[in-house]
Design an enzyme around this catalytic site. Structure first.
Site, short mmCIF file in Angstrom:
data_model
loop_
_atom_site.label_atom_id
_atom_site.label_comp_id
_atom_site.label_asym_id
_atom_site.label_seq_id
_atom_site.Cartn_x
_atom_site.Cartn_y
_atom_site.Cartn_z
N ARG A 58 49.28 57.65 36.32
CA ARG A 58 48.51 56.21 36.41
C ARG A 58 49.23 55.24 35.73
NH1 ARG A 58 42.67 56.47 34.01
NH2 ARG A 58 42.69 54.52 35.17
N HIS A 108 38.53 49.72 27.01
CA HIS A 108 38.67 51.07 27.16
C HIS A 108 40.04 51.49 26.85
CE1 HIS A 108 34.91 51.47 30.30
NE2 HIS A 108 34.34 51.50 28.92
N1 APR Z 1 37.00 43.82 45.24
C1 APR Z 1 35.79 43.80 44.46
N2 APR Z 1 35.21 44.87 44.14
C2 APR Z 1 35.89 46.27 44.53
C3 APR Z 1 36.91 46.18 45.46
C4 APR Z 1 37.49 45.01 45.74
N3 APR Z 1 38.73 44.95 46.62
N4 APR Z 1 37.18 47.54 45.74
C5 APR Z 1 36.23 48.11 45.15
N5 APR Z 1 35.47 47.24 44.63
C6 APR Z 1 34.12 47.75 43.55
C7 APR Z 1 33.44 48.90 44.17
O1 APR Z 1 32.46 48.42 45.12
C8 APR Z 1 32.82 49.49 42.78
O2 APR Z 1 31.35 48.70 42.48
O3 APR Z 1 34.61 48.16 42.54
C9 APR Z 1 33.85 48.89 41.91
C10 APR Z 1 34.48 49.81 40.89
O4 APR Z 1 33.53 50.77 40.41
P1 APR Z 1 34.25 52.27 39.64
O5 APR Z 1 34.99 52.93 40.50
O6 APR Z 1 33.11 52.82 39.01
O7 APR Z 1 35.05 51.54 38.45
P2 APR Z 1 34.59 50.70 37.30
O8 APR Z 1 33.11 50.17 37.34
O9 APR Z 1 35.59 50.06 36.55
O10 APR Z 1 34.34 51.90 36.07
C11 APR Z 1 34.00 51.89 34.92
O11 APR Z 1 34.22 54.26 34.20
O12 APR Z 1 35.45 55.96 34.40
C12 APR Z 1 35.24 54.96 33.61
O13 APR Z 1 36.66 54.12 32.07
C13 APR Z 1 36.33 54.23 33.29
O14 APR Z 1 36.64 51.90 33.10
C14 APR Z 1 35.94 52.79 33.96
C15 APR Z 1 34.44 52.72 33.71
#
Ligand code: APR
Length: 232
Positions: A58, A108
């Site tokens: 990553r 994080h």
């Molecule tokens: N623009 C805006 N939003 C987007 C895009 C985009 N191009 N692509 C995806 N998304 C949104 C998705 O709809 C989703 O709701 O981004 C979100 C990503 O969610 P997650 O994958 O759950 O990531 P995140 O919320 O940052 O996770 C939080 O979980 O695993 C732990 O520590 C890790 O920091 C992370 C935390």
């Protein structure tokens, strides 16, 4: 309100258009790896090589990645807004910094940092970290990725909560609202009367708690939102 105080929380979605995988979207990181194997202290204790390799991959990807218009818009907001702007991210990449944002709060942790599990010393992580690297401060073979794993305490929570207690605007960008305490920030902001807005591709788990939602890709929605704030 002349110069509102703004708290922003970003998640993996803001880096999606820069080519970095999110966690819970279709085929995301948590579909490819078991959280308990690569993102917990127990997983690291069980198989440090697997964990170090996961973050090396990553880190290499993040190193190559380029900020997108969402990151750039937030850097512009931080530079031009006359009120306070606290940019909190759950992301461990450095794309906010590459876009010009300073004082980014990585709750994080971050791929660019290494941590000594023995003495707590932090230093700039090498692109490729080995298992059992010596700490530059205490010389013990206890270097680890400076990432907050599940079951560990997120960083900078006092500073974040203090800023939220004074926020006039809270914006959540590119986060699914699955992981606390970040997912609870909207309630804290609402409690003090802040305006709240979610900018996400799909509605998050906490979308109903936001006053306003701007669905779509961050490269579009965030640039528009920053324009609205700066020209407001
Ligand atoms: N623009 C805006 N939003 C987007 C895009 C985009 N191009 N692509 C995806 N998304 C949104 C998705 O709809 C989703 O709701 O981004 C979100 C990503 O969610 P997650 O994958 O759950 O990531 P995140 O919320 O940052 O996770 C939080 O979980 O695993 C732990 O520590 C890790 O920091 C992370 C935390």
């Amino acid at each position: 309100m002349t110069h509102p105080s703004i708290v922003i929380l970003t998640g993996a979605g803001i880096s999606a258009e820069s080519g970095l995988g999110t966690f819970r979207d279709e085929g995301g990181l948590w579909a490819q790896h078991r959280i308990e194997d690569v993102a917990t202290p127990e997983g690291f204790a069980r198989n440090p090589a697997l964990v170090v390799d996961f973050y090396n991959k990553r880190r290499a990807q993040a190193h190559e990645a380029v900020p997108n218009a969402g990151h750039t818009a937030l850097a512009r907001l931080k530079a031009e807004h006359k009120g306070e702007v606290l940019l909190v991210t759950q992301n461990v990449d450095s794309l906010h910094e590459k876009a010009g944002s300073t004082d980014v709060v990585h709750m994080h942790g971050e791929l660019a940092s290494a941590l000594c599990a023995n003495c707590g010393h932090r230093w700039n992580a090498p692109l490729h970290m080995e298992v059992g690297e010596a700490c530059p401060a205490c010389a013990q073979p206890t270097a680890r990725p400076d990432i907050v794993w599940f079951g560990e305490i997120p960083y900078h929570m006092e500073r974040i909560e203090e800023a939220l207690s004074r926020a006039d605007i809270f914006a959540a960008i590119g986060t699914s609202g699955n992981v606390y305490p970040a997912a609870g920030f909207v309630q804290m902001a609402t409690y003090v009367g802040a305006r709240t807005v979610e900018m996400n591709l799909d509605p998050s788990e906490t979308v109903a708690l936001f006053e306003e939602t701007r669905p779509g890709k961050a490269s579009v929605t965030v640039a528009q939102w920053v324009d609205d704030i700066l020209n407001g």
